[in-house]
Write a protein that holds these residues in place. Sequence first.
Motif, PDB file in Angstrom:
ATOM      1  N   GLN A   1      41.667  14.310  34.246  1.00 27.35           N
ATOM      2  CA  GLN A   1      41.029  15.577  33.940  1.00 27.35           C
ATOM      3  C   GLN A   1      42.035  16.704  34.120  1.00 27.35           C
ATOM      4  OE1 GLN A   1      38.027  15.774  32.655  1.00 27.35           O
ATOM      5  NE2 GLN A   1      37.793  13.556  32.821  1.00 27.35           N
ATOM      6  N   ALA A   2      42.340  17.390  33.037  1.00 24.35           N
ATOM      7  CA  ALA A   2      43.291  18.495  33.106  1.00 24.35           C
ATOM      8  C   ALA A   2      42.692  19.660  33.856  1.00 24.35           C
ATOM      9  CB  ALA A   2      43.683  18.941  31.695  1.00 24.35           C
ATOM     10  N   GLY A   3      43.536  20.318  34.615  1.00 26.93           N
ATOM     11  CA  GLY A   3      43.121  21.560  35.247  1.00 26.93           C
ATOM     12  C   GLY A   3      42.475  21.421  36.601  1.00 26.93           C
ATOM     13  N   GLU A   4      42.243  20.203  37.088  1.00 29.71           N
ATOM     14  CA  GLU A   4      41.629  20.058  38.399  1.00 29.71           C
ATOM     15  C   GLU A   4      42.651  20.373  39.491  1.00 29.71           C
ATOM     16  OE1 GLU A   4      39.789  16.360  39.049  1.00 29.71           O
ATOM     17  OE2 GLU A   4      38.301  16.597  37.487  1.00 29.71           O
ATOM     18  N   PRO A   5      42.218  20.934  40.618  1.00 31.26           N
ATOM     19  CA  PRO A   5      43.171  21.242  41.684  1.00 31.26           C
ATOM     20  C   PRO A   5      43.740  19.975  42.294  1.00 31.26           C
ATOM     21  CG  PRO A   5      40.913  21.600  42.425  1.00 31.26           C
ATOM     22  CD  PRO A   5      40.844  21.339  40.948  1.00 31.26           C
ATOM     23  N   ALA A   6      45.001  20.025  42.650  1.00 32.77           N
ATOM     24  CA  ALA A   6      45.658  18.861  43.239  1.00 32.77           C
ATOM     25  C   ALA A   6      45.176  18.654  44.662  1.00 32.77           C
ATOM     26  CB  ALA A   6      47.175  19.057  43.226  1.00 32.77           C
ATOM     27  N   PRO A   7      44.927  17.425  45.062  1.00 31.84           N
ATOM     28  CA  PRO A   7      44.487  17.173  46.430  1.00 31.84           C
ATOM     29  C   PRO A   7      45.624  17.384  47.412  1.00 31.84           C
ATOM     30  CG  PRO A   7      44.894  15.104  45.300  1.00 31.84           C
ATOM     31  CD  PRO A   7      45.072  16.187  44.275  1.00 31.84           C
ATOM     32  N   ALA A   8      45.277  17.564  48.678  1.00 36.56           N
ATOM     33  CA  ALA A   8      46.296  17.725  49.712  1.00 36.56           C
ATOM     34  C   ALA A   8      46.996  16.397  49.934  1.00 36.56           C
ATOM     35  CB  ALA A   8      45.651  18.221  51.003  1.00 36.56           C
ATOM     36  N   GLY A   9      48.278  16.477  50.337  1.00 33.29           N
ATOM     37  CA  GLY A   9      49.011  15.270  50.642  1.00 33.29           C
ATOM     38  C   GLY A   9      49.621  14.640  49.410  1.00 33.29           C
ATOM     39  N   PRO A  10      50.162  13.417  49.540  1.00 37.14           N
ATOM     40  CA  PRO A  10      50.852  12.766  48.433  1.00 37.14           C
ATOM     41  C   PRO A  10      49.889  12.438  47.306  1.00 37.14           C
ATOM     42  CG  PRO A  10      50.543  11.238  50.258  1.00 37.14           C
ATOM     43  CD  PRO A  10      50.142  12.591  50.756  1.00 37.14           C
ATOM     44  N   ALA A  11      50.399  12.519  46.072  1.00 27.64           N
ATOM     45  CA  ALA A  11      49.554  12.255  44.918  1.00 27.64           C
ATOM     46  C   ALA A  11      50.221  11.297  43.945  1.00 27.64           C
ATOM     47  CB  ALA A  11      49.198  13.566  44.207  1.00 27.64           C
ATOM     48  N   ALA A  12      51.553  11.393  43.780  1.00 27.39           N
ATOM     49  CA  ALA A  12      52.254  10.531  42.837  1.00 27.39           C
ATOM     50  C   ALA A  12      52.323   9.105  43.370  1.00 27.39           C
ATOM     51  CB  ALA A  12      53.660  11.077  42.585  1.00 27.39           C
ATOM     52  N   PRO A  13      52.322   8.101  42.490  1.00 29.62           N
ATOM     53  CA  PRO A  13      52.423   6.703  42.939  1.00 29.62           C
ATOM     54  C   PRO A  13      53.735   6.466  43.691  1.00 29.62           C
ATOM     55  CG  PRO A  13      51.716   6.817  40.657  1.00 29.62           C
ATOM     56  CD  PRO A  13      52.122   8.201  41.040  1.00 29.62           C
ATOM     57  N   THR A  14      53.667   5.653  44.728  1.00 31.40           N
ATOM     58  CA  THR A  14      54.843   5.343  45.545  1.00 31.40           C
ATOM     59  C   THR A  14      54.896   3.844  45.807  1.00 31.40           C
ATOM     60  OG1 THR A  14      53.614   5.648  47.617  1.00 31.40           O
ATOM     61  CG2 THR A  14      54.750   7.581  46.700  1.00 31.40           C
ATOM     62  N   LEU A  15      56.082   3.376  46.166  1.00 25.15           N
ATOM     63  CA  LEU A  15      56.227   1.967  46.533  1.00 25.15           C
ATOM     64  C   LEU A  15      55.419   1.667  47.787  1.00 25.15           C
ATOM     65  CD1 LEU A  15      57.547  -0.780  46.128  1.00 25.15           C
ATOM     66  CD2 LEU A  15      59.536   0.062  47.407  1.00 25.15           C
ATOM     67  N   THR A  16      55.376   2.609  48.719  1.00 22.58           N
ATOM     68  CA  THR A  16      54.586   2.421  49.937  1.00 22.58           C
ATOM     69  C   THR A  16      53.126   2.165  49.598  1.00 22.58           C
ATOM     70  OG1 THR A  16      56.076   3.911  51.106  1.00 22.58           O
ATOM     71  CG2 THR A  16      53.951   3.453  52.139  1.00 22.58           C
ATOM     72  N   GLY A  17      52.579   2.980  48.697  1.00 20.44           N
ATOM     73  CA  GLY A  17      51.183   2.793  48.317  1.00 20.44           C
ATOM     74  C   GLY A  17      50.964   1.515  47.544  1.00 20.44           C
ATOM     75  N   ALA A  18      51.905   1.174  46.632  1.00 21.20           N
ATOM     76  CA  ALA A  18      51.749  -0.054  45.849  1.00 21.20           C
ATOM     77  C   ALA A  18      51.802  -1.289  46.735  1.00 21.20           C
ATOM     78  CB  ALA A  18      52.835  -0.120  44.773  1.00 21.20           C
ATOM     79  N   LEU A  19      52.659  -1.277  47.765  1.00 25.25           N
ATOM     80  CA  LEU A  19      52.699  -2.406  48.698  1.00 25.25           C
ATOM     81  C   LEU A  19      51.371  -2.566  49.422  1.00 25.25           C
ATOM     82  CD1 LEU A  19      56.268  -1.933  50.211  1.00 25.25           C
ATOM     83  CD2 LEU A  19      55.483  -3.839  48.789  1.00 25.25           C
ATOM     84  N   GLY A  20      50.684  -1.447  49.646  1.00 23.57           N
ATOM     85  CA  GLY A  20      49.382  -1.511  50.303  1.00 23.57           C
ATOM     86  C   GLY A  20      48.244  -1.849  49.367  1.00 23.57           C
ATOM     87  N   GLY A  21      48.546  -2.088  48.081  1.00 25.01           N
ATOM     88  CA  GLY A  21      47.514  -2.493  47.139  1.00 25.01           C
ATOM     89  C   GLY A  21      47.021  -1.400  46.228  1.00 25.01           C
TER      90      GLY A  21
END
Length: 716
Positions: free
Chosen positions: A539-559
Amino acid sequence: MRIDVLRSSAGRVPHLGEQVELRGLLQELARRGVEGVLVDRGEAPGGLVCGAEPAGQDPPGAAAQVVPDEAEQPAPEAEGLLLSGAGPDGPAGPELLADWLGAARTAARHGRPVVISGLALDARNAPAEVLRELLGTASLVGLRDEASRALALRLCPDHPGLHLGADDILVLPTPDTAAGPAPEVAPPRIVAALGHLTGPFGTDEAAPVLTALLAALVHRTAGTVAVLPCGGARADVEFAEAVATGLPEGTRPHVLAPDPAADALVLAADHLVTTCPRAVALGLAAGADVLSVGTEKYAAERMEAVLRRWGLTENVVPLAALLTPGATAWDTRAAVQQWATETVEQRAAVRSALAEAVPALHAAGDRWWDGVVVALRGGEPQRLSSTAVAPRGVGAPLVRSLRRRYTTPAAPPARPTVVAVVLRTRGRPAALSRALDDVLAQTFTDWRLVVVDDGGDPAVVDRLLAERQDELAGRATVLHHRRGLGPGAAVNRGLRATDSELVVLRDDHEPWTPTFLQRAVARLEDPLTTDDGVVVHAQAGEPAPAGPAAPTLTGALGGERAAPGSFVYRRAVHGVLGDYDESLAAAADWEFALRFLETFTVGLVRGHPHPVRARGNEGSGAGPALRGRDELLVRERHLKQWTGENGVGLPLYLSREIREQAEGLHARLDGSEVVARELLELVREQSARIEQLERAVAERGFTAFWRRVWRAVRGR
């Protein structure tokens, strides 16, 4: 001879050029000995009853396709009926078509000829049965553009009288027609005629672009500006005001209402910036430089039709191309300044070309209106040519560059495209239909689509593609697999069937917004971007949430998994990473994402494309969200360094082990909570019993005391 002229705009808000066009229509008829009487929708002069709501009121939407019953209507006094689309820029909707069919039935029942002129259609909002009967009732039909004519031919393929009309030529000045009252003040050199937005972009995106274009013209010509809405609706006025407000103080104009004086301003302009097809016709008739900006697909096609009649092809610039001009210009401001410069430099050539086209246009108009009168008198008009002026290449060179990636190509591209879209499907025709429409609705058009039918019905897939053959314009390929090969194999075969700079995978159930590809390509082509892939927020124009948002290797390792349909990446990464793992069934996309994030980075695209590139520094406050993001960047950096030396195996195992331990801990905590709730319930029950015993003991002790007292008193 007297005829009734039933117009589409009666009882509606006024539109730019409407009075000029209607006046020209009546004068063309009068020159041929025909008296035209304007009939408002809902009125019944001469016995012609339309069966619509009173003028100025909109009939309820539920009755939009209900055609009036003409059985009890008296015979009309008029000798013929002309249904005229003069007025608004929009296509004829169900309500108008139903009104026209009711009037056409009445005229036909009494042997009166019916002619339609200036009919604009939109396949998404045209009731097929009503339109088919209406076209069959008319002996001659003038369509406003090729798309409308194509729809009419699909519904009535054997109709001999379906032609491209010449309504936009009615605004051309002739010796016996006036162009309208002259303005009381000296006409401005620059006029902006703007209509409200109906496409994928909002006012906050479109208004700054048009303001920047007007400011660039002012800078190049030192002229004054007049801004006026194309229609009198509140949305038209508000959008025009938003554009005017952004101009510098010294050039900021008042927004004018659409009326004969506003028409005269356009007819006296040197430069016209517009989003409306009717304004394009007025500007060309004035010999002005017309800078047409297409804010949505339908309006762009209508403006192209008007320009094509003058021999000017491919002169409409989509708004999307100005928002993200790509390699053509650094940003929006540079693009509009270059467009304004080239327009002013080509002024003499454009004026000369337009003047040369006028005689041919008058001749084409005469042929068309001769045919209209012949049909109104019951005759059969001769077949009319759809081309009035030979195509010529006059216009700003920048326009061709801007249009390249934002308009449907006339022929399939021979070179590699920018984006390859690999669409996986299997036995879901409804979902596939929606997915195809999502791809076709993209504002960015330099893509190649590969539909991988992984074990579905080939006939169904082929039918859905055939229905969209014209819109696909040779940009689609289908691969049929009789036996399902799995997600990884389907992707690999789709990638090998294309050649492109960027790649995006999608399944047929994933929705896309119209600006999805535009935003992704703009980010990856930005010279300041170091990412090799981006995830586009749905959805374009929605406010970005606090904290990390872009995909990371750390997050991908966690599933964590991003939807494949939101991930656009550079094809070149396959030279490093290899193909998708075909041995995996449900985890092929995730496994590829792990390898991608181990070597490359992925950015996040959120919000809409910005008209002007932001170059300022961001705030330096170190709040909790910023600290958390920085800590994640440090962890990510060291994790990639370790995995680069030792591989991803140990972190992958540990992340799974930690997740299992966490799940076990959560399960034990859940069990403890259940036991605690049970113990608490037992305590509550015991407390209630104790309270009951205390009340009983208290009552018995009090009664026994007074009995003893009573016995003691009696014993005396």
